[in-house]
Structure formats: structure tokens, C-alpha cells
Design a protein around this motif. Structure first.
Motif, PDB file in Angstrom:
ATOM      1  N   ARG A  93       0.877  -1.209  -0.085  1.00 14.70           N
ATOM      2  CA  ARG A  93      -0.074  -0.021   0.087  1.00 14.70           C
ATOM      3  C   ARG A  93       0.838   1.247  -0.234  1.00 14.70           C
ATOM      4  N   SER A 102       1.431   3.961  -3.101  1.00 14.91           N
ATOM      5  CA  SER A 102       1.030   5.327  -2.673  1.00 14.91           C
ATOM      6  C   SER A 102       2.251   6.431  -3.417  1.00 14.91           C
ATOM      7  N   ARG A 103       3.349   5.846  -3.118  1.00 15.42           N
ATOM      8  CA  ARG A 103       4.691   6.447  -3.369  1.00 15.42           C
ATOM      9  C   ARG A 103       4.780   6.894  -4.941  1.00 15.42           C
ATOM     10  N   LYS A 149       2.427   6.772  -7.124  1.00 12.18           N
ATOM     11  CA  LYS A 149       1.384   7.297  -7.575  1.00 12.18           C
ATOM     12  C   LYS A 149       1.782   8.881  -7.208  1.00 12.18           C
ATOM     13  N   GLN A 150       2.086   9.195  -6.254  1.00 11.82           N
ATOM     14  CA  GLN A 150       2.618  10.640  -6.026  1.00 11.82           C
ATOM     15  C   GLN A 150       3.777  11.121  -6.702  1.00 11.82           C
TER      16      GLN A 150
END
Length: 387
Positions: free
Chosen positions: A171, A175-176, A178-179
Motif C-alpha cells: 500500500r 502510494s509513493r 502515484k505521488q
């Protein structure tokens, strides 16, 4: 009287058993054969029990426990906690293991104890364990070379397993990614955690680190510390350090966060919030903290002391000159990690493969040792002489 070794189960007196490193040595896909069964940690009856490590001091590391429980385990594997003993007590425990034909495996995590400013006491215990263990394991090639040079022993080199759970790891890393894709100019965060200011942690890194971070656009410095160090009513209060930390915050050098000891979930979220984590260690050997950071995809800056830099190729290192940071080496390391074009560490799938390999490696070491013991007489007197 001793236990009979079965072909299906190897019973390990693991010191300790309930610790994340040891738990993550087990297979995720059903046990290998023979199955490894680690005995639960006995609860200490009295003495300076640790709130963070409820198994400490370890009951198993006593000659009477070995004698009284010799029928309940096949071998002993020591990881942590032996600093609760003196060398003579440790020798007595090892003599009792030999008396009953119980092999000893020792994983050398710390060549230098990060909690002790004077290494002499720890080295005296290592002299007993490293010279007397039947098999040795360590985490890096550098540590294995140091052991060979000082004690003349060969060592199995097995890497540190994952610390974060696979789902949490996946997870955070997703998320990283995507950022990075959505906001390449995002604010990045460099963190340094002083914890409870144990012996190997130095706040001398803060001022040079603040200067370096201030030079890099879109980067902030976050300093974390356990609340008790800043609390005047606590026995752990450090007045001079409290002034330094709060003063630096008021001057805008860093963001200061004080808190209680992290739960596992809070530790995961802490690493998820950072782009780079700097370890302020002046001595030590290996680090589970940096493994957790890498699980979360956090880049890590480590000191060149010990064997930290050997734990993963993505790490960047800086030097200490006595009690002062070599600022240019720290600058180069921080800039490199802030500018990484990839997410460091291994993903969940790779960590899972590594964990399976570690489980198999430990099973082989245990089985080989017990196979040797099967060829020896298993009476107390004979086993003692066979060593």
C-alpha cells in the motif's frame, strides 16, 4: 534423559521467540519439513523486565532452565537478550547445553551494542558465544569478515527479513509511485529520529543536517524524539537537548515532533510520511529500523560505522569524525537520496521470496546440526565429552 529428535518437528528454544525478526524467519506458505517449532518466551518471574520487550531478561538463557526443560527442545538459537547475563553465567548455560547434547546457533546481530557506550562488556559476551556456538549466522558480508578476522569463525550470511507486513508495504509503495507520477515537484520530507537518545544516537547531526536541507528546494527537515526526553517531570529529561530542539523549531530549522514509543502501525505511517530517513548513529552494527524504512520505500542515509551500509545497495553513507559529522559526506548522501529516481528497497513479492529462502536456510542449518548429533551418544556425560 534427553528427548528423541523426530523427523517432522525441530523444537527450537529461540531467544527470544516473540520478536519481529524471529517471527519473520518462518515460511508464509506452510512449514517446511521438518517443521520448525519455536518455544514461546517464558515470562520473567522477577527482575528488571522491559516494557517494550516483555521477554527480557530471557529466562531460557540460564543453566537451570536448560537442565529442567531439556526434554522440551532440540536446539537453542540465540538472537538478543544475552546482555542480561555476565560471561560466567553464559558459560554455565552453554556448558549445560553441551551436557545434554543441545546444539547452539547464534545470530550475530550486534558486534557493538548500540545501547552501551563502552563495548567491553558486550565483547566479553561475544567471546563466549562466538567461540562456543555450533553454528553462526550474521546479516552482512562485512560482519562475517569481521567475525572471521577476530574469532577465526566462518559464518552463514543471511539478510535481515522484512519488518512491515506485506499488505502495508505494498500500500505504501503504491502510494509513493502515484505521488511521484502526479506531482514530481511535491514537497519532500527528510526525517531524523532521536528516539529515547540511546547511547549510539547523537544530536550533533542536527545543525549540519539542517544547513544541508535548507539548501535543497522543496525539502523540509522533521526531527522526532520520545516525549519523555522533553518532559521536565520525566527522569529521562534532557534540559540542554530540549532547549536545542525547541529553539531550532522556533528558528524554522526543523519541525519537531515528540511522542510516545511508536506502535508498529505508527512506525509504518511514520516511514510512509518520509522521503528520506537519516540514521544519527555514531556506532553499532546492523539496523532493523533501516529495513522497515526500506520496506516503506523510504530512502535511508546511514553512517559508515558498523555494517549498516552493507544491508542494501540503495543506501547512502556519511562519516563521523570523532563526535562531529563530516558535513560534506552528509551533504552528498542526503542530496543523493532526495534525488533518487526510483523507490528503494524491495517490493512485497521480493520480500516474500526472501522470507521463504530464509526459512529454508534456517531449516537446513538446524537439520544439519541435529543430524550430526544423531551420530553421537546422547547421554549427558558422553555429550559433554563429545564437544
Amino acid at each position: 534423559m534427553t528427548s528423541q529428535i523426530t523427523s517432522n518437528i525441530i523444537r527450537v528454544a529461540s531467544v527470544p521467540s516473540d520478536q519481529i525478526y524471529i517471527r519473520h524467519l518462518e515460511s508464509c506458505h506452510g512449514q517446511p519439513r521438518p517443521q520448525i517449532l519455536r518455544l514461546p518466551d517464558p515470562v520473567p518471574a522477577r527482575g528488571p523486565r522491559s516494557g517494550q520487550s516483555p521477554w527480557w531478561p530471557p529466562v531460557m538463557l540460564s543453566a537451570p532452565w536448560v537442565r529442567d526443560h531439556r526434554d522440551s527442545f532440540d536446539l537453542m538459537h540465540v538472537h538478543f537478550g544475552f546482555d542480561a547475563l555476565d560471561p560466567q553465567q553464559l558459560r554455565e548455560t552453554m556448558a549445560e547445553l553441551r551436557r545434554w547434547g543441545k546444539p547452539l546457533v547464534y545470530t550475530v546481530h550486534d558486534l557493538i551494542n548500540p545501547h552501551q557506550p563502552d563495548s567491553a562488556a558486550h565483547l566479553a559476551l561475544l567471546d563466549v558465544l562466538i567461540t562456543g556456538a555450533d553454528e553462526l549466522i550474521t546479516l552482512t558480508d562485512g560482519a562475517a569478515a569481521a567475525i572471521a578476522a577476530q574469532w577465526g569463525r566462518q559464518t552463514h550470511v543471511l539478510p535481515h527479513p522484512h519488518v512491515l507486513d506485506f499488505a502495508v508495504m505494498e500500500r505504501i509503495r503504491q502510494s509513493r509511485e502515484k505521488q511521484r507520477a502526479q506531482d514530481p515537484q511535491r514537497l519532500r520530507r527528510v526525517g531524523v529520529h532521536l528516539k529515547g537518545l540511546r547511547a549510539n544516537i547523537s544530536p550533533a547531526i542536527l545543525e549540519p543536517l539542517a544547513r544541508i536541507v535548507a539548501e535543497i528546494p522543496n525539502v523540509v527537515l522533521q526531527v522526532n524524539i520520545h516525549r519523555q526526553v522533553l518532559d521536565p517531570d520525566s527522569s529521562e529529561y534532557r534540559e540542554e537537548l530540549a532547549r536545542l530542539l525547541t529553539g531550532g523549531q522556533l528558528e524554522g530549522k526543523w519541525e519537531l515532533v515528540s511522542h510516545e514509543y511508536f506502535s508498529h502501525e505508527e512506525l509504518c505511517e511514520y516511514f510512509a510520511s518520509l522521503d528520506v530517513n537519516v540514521l544519527p548513529y555514531q556506532f553499532g552494527t546492523h539496523s532493523g529500523w533501516l529495513e522497515a524504512a526500506l520496506d516503506a520505500g523510504t530512502a535511508v542515509v546511514v553512517p559508515l560505522c558498523g555494517q549498516y551500509a552493507g544491508q542494501h545497495p540503495s543506501l547512502a553513507a556519511y562519516r563521523w569524525n570523532a563526535d562531529q559529522v563530516e558535513e560534506e559526506s552528509l551533504r552528498a548522501a542526503v542530496r543523493r537520496q532526495v534525488g533518487l529516481a526510483f523507490i528503494p528497497g524491495m517490493g512485497a513479492a521480493e520480500r516474500q521470496e526472501q522470507r521463504e529462502a530464509l526459512a529454508e536456510a534456517h531449516q537446513r542449518i538446524y537439520s544439519t546440526l541435529l543430524g550430526r548429533r544423531k551420530t553421537l551418544p546422547q547421554t549427558g556425560s558422553s555429550a559433554a565429552g563429545a564437544r
